[in-house]
Motif scaffolding. Structure first.
Motif, short mmCIF file in Angstrom:
data_model
loop_
_atom_site.label_atom_id
_atom_site.label_comp_id
_atom_site.label_asym_id
_atom_site.label_seq_id
_atom_site.Cartn_x
_atom_site.Cartn_y
_atom_site.Cartn_z
N ASN A 161 11.61 -2.96 -21.54
CA ASN A 161 12.79 -2.36 -21.26
C ASN A 161 13.51 -2.44 -22.50
O ASN A 161 14.30 -3.33 -22.71
N THR A 208 7.58 -7.65 -17.04
CA THR A 208 8.57 -6.94 -17.61
C THR A 208 9.58 -7.43 -18.54
O THR A 208 10.34 -8.49 -18.30
N ALA A 268 18.46 -1.34 -15.44
CA ALA A 268 16.80 -1.64 -15.17
C ALA A 268 16.69 -2.11 -13.96
O ALA A 268 15.58 -1.64 -13.48
N GLY A 289 13.28 2.91 -20.85
CA GLY A 289 14.52 2.72 -20.42
C GLY A 289 15.28 3.76 -19.51
O GLY A 289 14.68 4.98 -19.25
N ASP A 303 18.56 -1.39 -23.09
CA ASP A 303 18.98 -1.05 -21.83
C ASP A 303 20.20 -1.88 -21.50
O ASP A 303 20.03 -2.92 -21.63
#
Length: 176
Positions: free
Chosen positions: A99, A121, A107, A72, A102
């Motif tokens: 992630n 991701t 991000a 994060g 967040d």
């Protein structure tokens, strides 16, 4: 005689609790084993952080060993380890980024500014995948084999020393 025992009873409890605390302080929280080691990556289907219209699921995971890194922008140690993750990516290590809890904009901006070490991701803003993984905090890194079985979990900043000491021996066993 009974009055003396009653007077010392709170002292005995306090000594016992102090002993438990002392034993607990000796344990390294980074060495806590994950209940998922030896088990498959949990089923998931979540949006991509960088392509919000795209859904990522287990079927998108690499067919060779890879890392899952939970991070994060709000996590100081995640920012510190980012440069090393970029180095691993340059060496051909495939890393899936999760992630965790967040802000989307923060991000995306971090990856644009510092570089993106991840082949995929995952946006885990609600923490659903992290909960399935049993994440205790960030950063956490999981070594996953080609059959999508979690082989190792490390909690804390991934450094070159940790990589050499903890991950390389386990990767060598996977590739033998």
């Amino acid at each position: 005689m009974n009055k003396k025992i009653i007077l010392f009873f709170p002292l005995l409890i306090a000594v016992f609790l102090c002993e438990l605390l002392f034993l607990g302080l000796k344990n390294d929280p980074k060495n806590i084993d994950s209940a998922l080691v030896g088990k498959s990556v949990p089923e998931f289907d979540q949006t991509s952080l960088l392509q919000p219209w795209k859904v990522i699921s287990n079927q998108d995971l690499p067919k060779q060993y890879f890392l899952i890194n939970v991070w994060g922008t709000w996590c100081h140690y995640c920012l510190k380890e980012h440069r090393f993750l970029l180095e691993l990516n340059k060496q051909g290590i495939q890393i899936i980024g999760v992630n965790y809890r967040d802000k989307l904009q923060s991000a995306v901006q971090m990856l644009e500014n510092l570089g993106n070490p991840f082949v995929l991701t995952i946006n885990d803003s609600e923490g659903k995948l992290a909960m399935k993984l049993g994440v205790n905090g960030t950063p956490e890194t999981y070594l996953v084999d080609s059959n999508h079985i979690i082989r190792y979990r490390y909690s804390g900043e991934l450094t070159p020393q940790i990589w050499q000491q903890k991950f390389i021996p386990k990767i060598e066993k996977l590739t033998d």
